[in-house]
Structures are given as C-alpha cells and as structure tokens.
Design an enzyme around this catalytic site. Sequence first.
Site, PDB file in Angstrom:
ATOM      1  N   LYS A 118       0.829  -1.215   0.000  1.00 37.06           N
ATOM      2  CA  LYS A 118       0.000   0.000   0.000  1.00 37.06           C
ATOM      3  C   LYS A 118       0.856   1.255   0.000  1.00 37.06           C
ATOM      4  O   LYS A 118       0.535   2.229  -0.676  1.00 37.06           O
ATOM      5  CB  LYS A 118      -0.976  -0.007   1.189  1.00 37.06           C
ATOM      6  CG  LYS A 118      -2.055  -1.077   1.031  1.00 37.06           C
ATOM      7  CD  LYS A 118      -3.260  -0.891   1.915  1.00 37.06           C
ATOM      8  CE  LYS A 118      -4.296  -1.971   1.553  1.00 37.06           C
ATOM      9  NZ  LYS A 118      -5.508  -1.916   2.333  1.00 37.06           N
ATOM     10  N   LYS A 202      -5.692 -10.607  -5.420  1.00 37.45           N
ATOM     11  CA  LYS A 202      -6.830 -10.648  -4.507  1.00 37.45           C
ATOM     12  C   LYS A 202      -7.942  -9.713  -4.993  1.00 37.45           C
ATOM     13  O   LYS A 202      -7.662  -8.615  -5.462  1.00 37.45           O
ATOM     14  CB  LYS A 202      -6.346 -10.193  -3.120  1.00 37.45           C
ATOM     15  CG  LYS A 202      -7.410 -10.202  -2.051  1.00 37.45           C
ATOM     16  CD  LYS A 202      -6.911  -9.569  -0.753  1.00 37.45           C
ATOM     17  CE  LYS A 202      -7.387  -8.138  -0.621  1.00 37.45           C
ATOM     18  NZ  LYS A 202      -7.370  -7.608   0.747  1.00 37.45           N
ATOM     19  N   LYS A 205     -11.239  -4.614  -1.848  1.00 40.41           N
ATOM     20  CA  LYS A 205     -12.309  -3.676  -1.537  1.00 40.41           C
ATOM     21  C   LYS A 205     -11.912  -2.266  -1.922  1.00 40.41           C
ATOM     22  O   LYS A 205     -12.742  -1.399  -2.125  1.00 40.41           O
ATOM     23  CB  LYS A 205     -12.627  -3.777  -0.048  1.00 40.41           C
ATOM     24  CG  LYS A 205     -13.669  -2.815   0.455  1.00 40.41           C
ATOM     25  CD  LYS A 205     -14.608  -3.428   1.469  1.00 40.41           C
ATOM     26  CE  LYS A 205     -13.937  -4.032   2.665  1.00 40.41           C
ATOM     27  NZ  LYS A 205     -13.249  -3.019   3.481  1.00 40.41           N
TER      28      LYS A 205
END
Length: 341
Positions: A118, A202, A205
């Site tokens: 991130k 993955k 979200k």
Amino acid sequence: MTTQTAAPRILSGMQPSNDSLSIGNYIGALTQWVALQDTCDTFYMMADLHALTVNPDPSALRERTRRTLAQYLAGGVDPSRSTLFVQSHVPQHAELAWILSCQTGFGEAGRMTQFKDKSAKQGNEGTSVGLFTYPVLMAADILLYDAALVPVGEDQRQHLELTRNLAERMNSRFGEDTFVVPDGHIVKAIAKIYDLQNPTAKMSKSENGKGTIWLLDEPKKAAKKIKSAVTDAGTEIVFDPANKPGISNLLNIYSVLADKSITALEAEYAGKQYGNLKVDLSEVVADFLTEFQAKVNVYLDDPAQLDVILADGANKAKAVAQETLKRIYDKVGLLPPASQA
Ligand code: ATP
Ligand code: LTN
C-alpha cells in the site's frame, strides 16, 4: 487473566472503507463468522479506526460504518448470538495499541507486506504513520478480547503472525498469563477470492475495477462482470488453481453461493463450455445479490434498531476490554489511579 468461558472467544472485523463489502469479504470472512456463532463466543466489529488510515471523508466514513453493520446482519450475523460493535466505541483498542507499539520492532512492522504494497502505491508522503502501525492496532483488537481464534482471509495471515509474536513476547517478559496467544481460522478453500479481471490478484475492496463484485452492486451489473471474467487457456472446467486460476476462482464462488461441492460442479460441467459456467454463475450471483440487498435495505430503513445493536454491543465489548486493559496496565507497571487501587 480473566477466566475463559467454555466457548472459545472469537474476534474479527472489517474496515468500513467502502459503501459496499466485496463478495471476497463475504466468502472469505463473513461466512466463517456466521458459522462460528453456533459454538463460540463471537465478537465482530466495524474497524473504523483502521479505516482512518487512508484519510476518508468524515461523513462517508460514518455512513459506511452503518452500511457495513447492515451487511454483517444481512449476511447472517445475529446480534442475539454475537457481540457487534464499532471499534472506536471501545477506547481500550487505541490504548492497548500504544502499549503494543512499544513492544513492536520498527523493522518488524516494516516487513508487513500489506504495508509495503500500500505504501509503495501511495508514495512516502502519501503514507501515514497510522498505515504503518495498522497491524499493531489489529493485534490490540484481538488481544484485548483474549480471542482464541480469528476468522480472516489469507491476506491477514502475516498480521496474525505479528499478533502471536507480540503476545508471546509479552508473555515471556511479563508472565504467561499476560495474553492468550490466538490462532488464525483461515479456511483454505475460500480464504482468497481473486479479482475477476486479474485472477492472480486478490479481489480488493479498495479497487474500483471491473474485477470486484460488490455486495451492493446492481445485480445485472454484477452478472455482466461474471460474464466478462478473464478465464484460462483450454476448455475443460476443472478446479486447478495453478493452471486455471480464472476458472478455479469462478468455481469457488459458485460452490459457496450455490452450496454445491467443487466436485459436484466439475461433474455438472463436464463436457460443457466456459460460457455455460459463466452464464449459470452470473444468475446465481444476481439472485444471491437480490436477496442479500433486500435484507440490507430492511436494516438500513431502521436506523434506531442499528443504534440499539451498537449500543448493546459496545457495552458488552467494553466490559471485556476494560478488564484486559487493567490487567495489562498492571503487568507493564503503570501506576493505577488512586480510586482504583
Ligand atoms: P482492502 O482490499 O482495501 O485491503 P479488504 O477487503 O481486504 O480491503 P477488510 O475490510 O479489512 O479489508 O477485510 C475484511 C476481511 O475480508 C478480512 O478477513 C480479509 O482477509 C477478508 N478478505 C478481503 N478480501 C478477500 C478476498 N478477496 N478473499 C477472501 N477474503 C478476503
Ligand atoms: N486488518 C483486517 C481488518 C481487521 C481485523 C481486526 C481482522 C482489523 N482488526 C482484528 C481480524 C481481527 C483486514 O482484514 N484488513
């Protein structure tokens, strides 16, 4: 240490970082949360403090916290069997996180792959210290409740390992009765649902692409996403994650939503085309979402009921958290206020 009830204690949470949860959250985590309610003492929270790490719009965060609760309920979390609460309603989470952060190595925290990924995307200046210490707050969430098991998806394995290391470190320094060392509850077959457009990554979200199915997606739109999912070379419909990640991912989603085994699905689709599987799954997904969303709307239409659930959950969670924090403050040598002594 507080006496353990006979039923193992469970703690888990999701970040209210979007209006809608993804079908990955549902399959990888929520279905496990629901299954564990029958036999365990379950605590499930909205991790709103964690969601602050990416600096969300304040009114959006408030709204998302409620919507996340409505989705937990629609997914089958039952407030009469589970304690449902908002992380920030229990101030002990942030307090224990400070104690734990003083036990966490700088290098140790820097090795967390989710942080590395991130922060690499956001750059140094766009990365908050909160994002760096995120896993320490997660450890506090878990250790505060003396949780024995933590149901999460595969991506949280490393954070759980850090939690275990911190608990063991503190137990050897301050006594074995300091923390319960938790185990992960990661159900391999469903622990990682992949992005429909990139079936080696993955389903996330925080990405807005065509590869994510949102639980609050318009069912027709979700059906389209399934139909345009990236599939693999070859034609055979078999579960083979290494060589057929796209088809295997679709089979996994199908298996959970239709409650059919993968073997049964392989038999059902023997000799058929990828297209047949996609058309059928798109209907399964659309039906599932239609039903799910009807339930979400009933909960969202009754904010007073949501408030009652949250007030009740915060009281129950606080009672447990207060005791643990008192125990830990004492262990590490903080002087109790005179009135408590
Ligand atoms: P982001 O993608 O922004 O990091 P997230 O959905 O992973 O968000 P959380 O809301 O904190 O983050 O995740 C909630 C739970 O859902 C966790 O237990 C996580 O492991 C699980 N989960 C998330 N994505 C998937 C997925 N694609 N497959 C299986 N489980 C998942
Ligand atoms: N970091 C988790 C969300 C989370 C969590 C927790 C999960 C916050 N606190 C405690 C389990 C236990 C994630 O899934 N991204």
